[in-house]
Design an enzyme around this catalytic site. Structure first.
Site, mmCIF file in Angstrom:
data_model
loop_
_atom_site.group_PDB
_atom_site.id
_atom_site.type_symbol
_atom_site.label_atom_id
_atom_site.label_comp_id
_atom_site.label_asym_id
_atom_site.label_seq_id
_atom_site.Cartn_x
_atom_site.Cartn_y
_atom_site.Cartn_z
ATOM 1 N N GLY A 177 3.413 -6.508 -6.278
ATOM 2 C CA GLY A 177 2.207 -7.298 -6.125
ATOM 3 C C GLY A 177 1.183 -6.541 -5.302
ATOM 4 N N GLY B 199 2.638 -5.433 -1.830
ATOM 5 C CA GLY B 199 3.676 -4.430 -1.718
ATOM 6 C C GLY B 199 4.657 -4.510 -2.867
ATOM 7 N N ASP C 38 -1.898 -18.813 -1.759
ATOM 8 C CA ASP C 38 -1.671 -17.997 -2.954
ATOM 9 C C ASP C 38 -0.545 -18.586 -3.808
ATOM 10 O OD1 ASP C 38 -2.260 -15.915 -4.654
ATOM 11 O OD2 ASP C 38 -0.975 -14.465 -3.646
#
Length: 742
Positions: free
Chosen positions: A515, A518, A626
């Site tokens: 992502g 990382g 998120d």
């Protein structure tokens, strides 16, 4: 000169006299690295200082002074849920009047949040109360107002105070059981588990009148006196078995949910139980977790056992209960019912029907996909009552139970009856008996000495051999330990070295996810646990900010949040260690079309529970910022766990309109309108993203790609929410437009 020297000596003597008189009551600085930094009450019965609760994990605590300083009994803790490091951690009384506990010389782990410009003193009183006060006598703060799991004699339990049990006998962090006054002025015991909450004392099946309680006194105060008498404003009171004797006592809510009074034997300094609230330990809710039963006998104590066809979720913690080895179908012809005798479950009924037959109860259960089984209870020796269960919680073996519980299992699984996980058979349930203390008769001193001397010699030899063995084991283990990390007992949160995680991932060779924050690798830790190890990109945040956020996330405890086992902050390396999810992400499962409607419903419900915990239940108010299918992971049973808190934000609960965001957070297609129009950012931004994920699950379409317009033409950059809104506006009948988007 002859006059000045005596005068100087006099001043020096007065100075040392002042220091010695003030050091016992006033403390400006205590260090975790100095075991001698301890405050002792004037009567010597209580001590306060740093106590080790795990490997390199310390809490500032008050304890009953122990002559041999081994395994002291804790009466209070300041930072039970955020232990500090064994290096450079301090307790300081600031000039501003604030008492501050600092972790590793960097982070504030706990504070009294007090202020005063006057001269202050920190005093440990003879009753075990740690008091911060002005020299004039005005109290700024006292530990009696903030108990952990223990009340001392003379310490009031009020409407604003509650006792919270420890997680286990070896883990001092906050557990699942609470003693408090409810809004009806009743003193209650509550099981507040990860998913379910229920009161179990007073007995929930009794009316308050039958339990001897009164709701009419709104003072809400209870206290245990020095002689062993407890009285509460709701008309509840008791006397300990040794009432009348002047002894050290404590009222403690233990990790097993039982409320006990302990008294200390004056001669041996040993504690014994002089009163307890539950003589039948298995009636305590949540003690063995879901899909399990509790049994008790005086020889082996309490036992937990999985139901037939179920297996333990966590072999080190029974509170997680058991999980089924099978998957039930809604097709009633594919189910049958396994009888379990002398086992009953309290609560969580779908239906209950009086004067019911077995066949009627069976049919009632088969009508619901959520029914896990049913219970037939023989009432008053006259008729059976049917209880269909949607959860199998609070199960216990009870030989006195007249009836049986029938577990719903798939057909063809008749062999479970011979494979119970433990040997907790229901034979005879004993009550816990508290012996009444009487005055001892005079004993012959020579006989008493002889009876003690012989076993003492044998015990000394055993102790010597055992001590040498323990020393060798500890010496061997110590060379392999990470002395800088936080190692909290009982599956706690810890720090890993970079080399340790590099070895676990075989040089970061097996990538399982990627992502913006990382790359995630699969690894096997030294204790053989399979882990997901996220290697963050070059972090812009400093080590202090990273450690603070990692510590907060590590304290989150909910079955629908990913469990973080630890972190690595070494040089430029920043890594997070999570539990490994066998079924990957929700995004991957949606793409492969492996989820049926039942699984998607359960996933939706689990996601909502996890978000509700972040927004409303955990100590820190956390916005995830998120939420998307890539951040919803699925375990072996397709239970969802919210992951990736890289963009999360800690907010102040006292300011719900807090909009202290330096940048827009989230992923295109899931971001709420508040980000675009610069409106106050609240928990609604997560709820909006959650709604988009639900639409993706229902429609099978991406939030931003592959959406058709009104003419049926594919729009590569259309928005899913706009498409659904248009479908709803075109169709006025509810069923019609819903069917069209599915």
């Amino acid at each position: 000169m002859a006059i000045s020297i005596p005068f100087f000596l006099l001043l020096l003597a007065l100075y040392f006299q002042y220091c010695s008189s003030s050091s016992s009551s006033q403390v400006l600085f205590l260090s975790v690295e100095k075991p001698e930094d301890v405050i002792v009450s004037k009567n010597g019965l209580f001590s306060a200082g740093f106590q080790a609760i795990g490997e390199n994990a310390y809490c500032f605590a008050i304890w009953f002074t122990q002559p041999d300083h081994q395994n002291p009994t804790i009466a209070w803790m300041a930072n039970r849920d955020q232990p500090v490091n064994g290096i450079r951690s301090t307790l300081s009384l600031m000039k501003t009047g604030n008492l501050v506990l600092t972790d590793a010389g960097k982070f504030i782990a706990w504070t009294t949040d007090t202020a005063s410009s006057k001269t202050l003193e920190l005093v440990l009183e003879n009753n075990g109360n740690l008091v911060l006060r002005e020299l004039q006598g005005s109290i700024l703060w006292q530990s009696f107002d903030f108990p952990t799991n223990t009340l001392l004699p003379g310490q009031n339990l009020t409407r604003s105070i509650k006792l919270v049990s420890s997680r286990s006998e070896t883990n001092q962090s906050s557990g699942f059981y609470k003693l408090f006054y409810d809004n009806d002025n009743i003193l209650r015991l509550l099981y507040d588990g990860p998913d379910i909450s229920s009161t179990y004392w007073p007995d929930p099946w009794k009316s308050l009148w039958d339990a001897g309680r009164s709701t009419y006194n709104g003072s809400r105060v209870a206290v245990l006196d020095a002689l062993g008498y407890f009285v509460s404003s709701d008309n509840y009171n008791f006397k300990t078995s040794d009432y009348g004797l002047v002894l050290q006592r404590r009222l403690t809510l233990d990790s097993d949910g039982n409320l006990r009074v302990y008294s200390r034997e004056q001669d041996t300094n040993e504690w014994y139980v002089s009163w307890l609230v539950k003589s039948q330990p298995c009636t305590i809710h949540g003690i063995c977790g879901p899909n399990s039963t509790c049994s008790y006998d005086s020889k082996h104590g309490r036992k937990c056992s999985c139901l037939q066809g179920y297996a333990m979720r966590n072999h080190s913690d029974w509170s997680y209960g058991c999980k089924p080895k099978f998957q039930l179908s809604c097709n009633r012809s594919n189910s049958w019912f396994q009888p379990t005798h002398n086992i009953e479950f309290y609560g969580y009924d779908l239906n209950h029907t009086e004067n019911s037959t077995y066949r009627e109860c069976e049919n009632l259960c088969l009508q619901s996909c959520d029914c896990k089984g049913f219970q037939l209870s023989f009432q008053n020796g006259q008729y059976f009552t049917c209880y269909t269960k949607y959860l199998l919680l609070n199960g216990r073996c009870s030989p006195s139970f007249e009836g049986a519980t029938y577990l719903r299992v798939p057909k063809g699984m008749h062999n479970f009856s011979s494979h119970r996980q433990t040997d907790g058979e229901c034979t005879h349930v004993n009550f816990v008996k508290i012996d009444r203390v009487y005055t001892k008769e005079h004993e012959n001193s020579f006989v008493k000495f002889f009876l003690w001397f012989v076993p003492a010699i044998g015990a000394f030899e055993i102790f010597t051999v055992f001590s040498v063995w323990v020393f060798l084991i500890r010496t061997k283990l110590k060379s392999n330990r990470d002395q800088q990390g936080y190692h909290i007992v009982a599956n706690g949160f810890r720090k890993f070295s970079y080399e340790e995680l590099k070895d676990a991932t075989r040089g970061f060779s097996e990538e399982i996810g990627r992502g913006a924050g990382g790359v995630v690798y699969k690894g096997v830790l030294s204790d053989q646990r399979v882990a997901a190890i996220k290697r963050l990109n070059e972090a812009n945040q400093g080590e202090e900010e990273f450690l603070t956020e990692a510590s907060i996330i590590g304290r989150l405890n909910h079955m629908n949040l990913i469990e973080m086992w630890g972190y690595c902050a070494e040089g430029k390396h920043r890594l997070l260690v999570y539990e490994y999810m066998e079924n990957g992400s929700l995004a991957g499962n949606l793409m492969s079309n492996t989820l049926d409607w039942k699984k998607m419903y359960d996933i939706s419900l689990g996601m909502a529970r996890g978000l509700a915990y972040l927004h409303e239940e955990c100590l820190d108010w956390i916005l995830h910022c998120d939420i998307k299918p890539q951040n919803i992971l699925l375990d072996s049973n397709y239970q969802p766990k919210i992951a990736d808190f890289g963009l999360s934000k800690l907010q102040n609960r006292n300011n719900l309109n807090n909009s202290s965001f330096s940048m827009i957070r989230g992923t295109r297609g899931y971001m709420a309108p508040e980000w675009i129009f610069k409106l106050p950012i609240t928990s609604k931004v997560d709820v909006y993203s959650y709604g988009i994920v639900l639409l993706e699950m229902i429609t099978g379409k991406s939030s931003t790609m592959g959406v058709q317009n009104v003419s049926g033409v594919e729009e590569p950059h259309g928005r899913l929410v706009t498409w659904v809104r248009e479908k709803r506006n075109q169709r006025f009948e509810m069923a019609s437009w819903v069917e069209e988007i599915i």
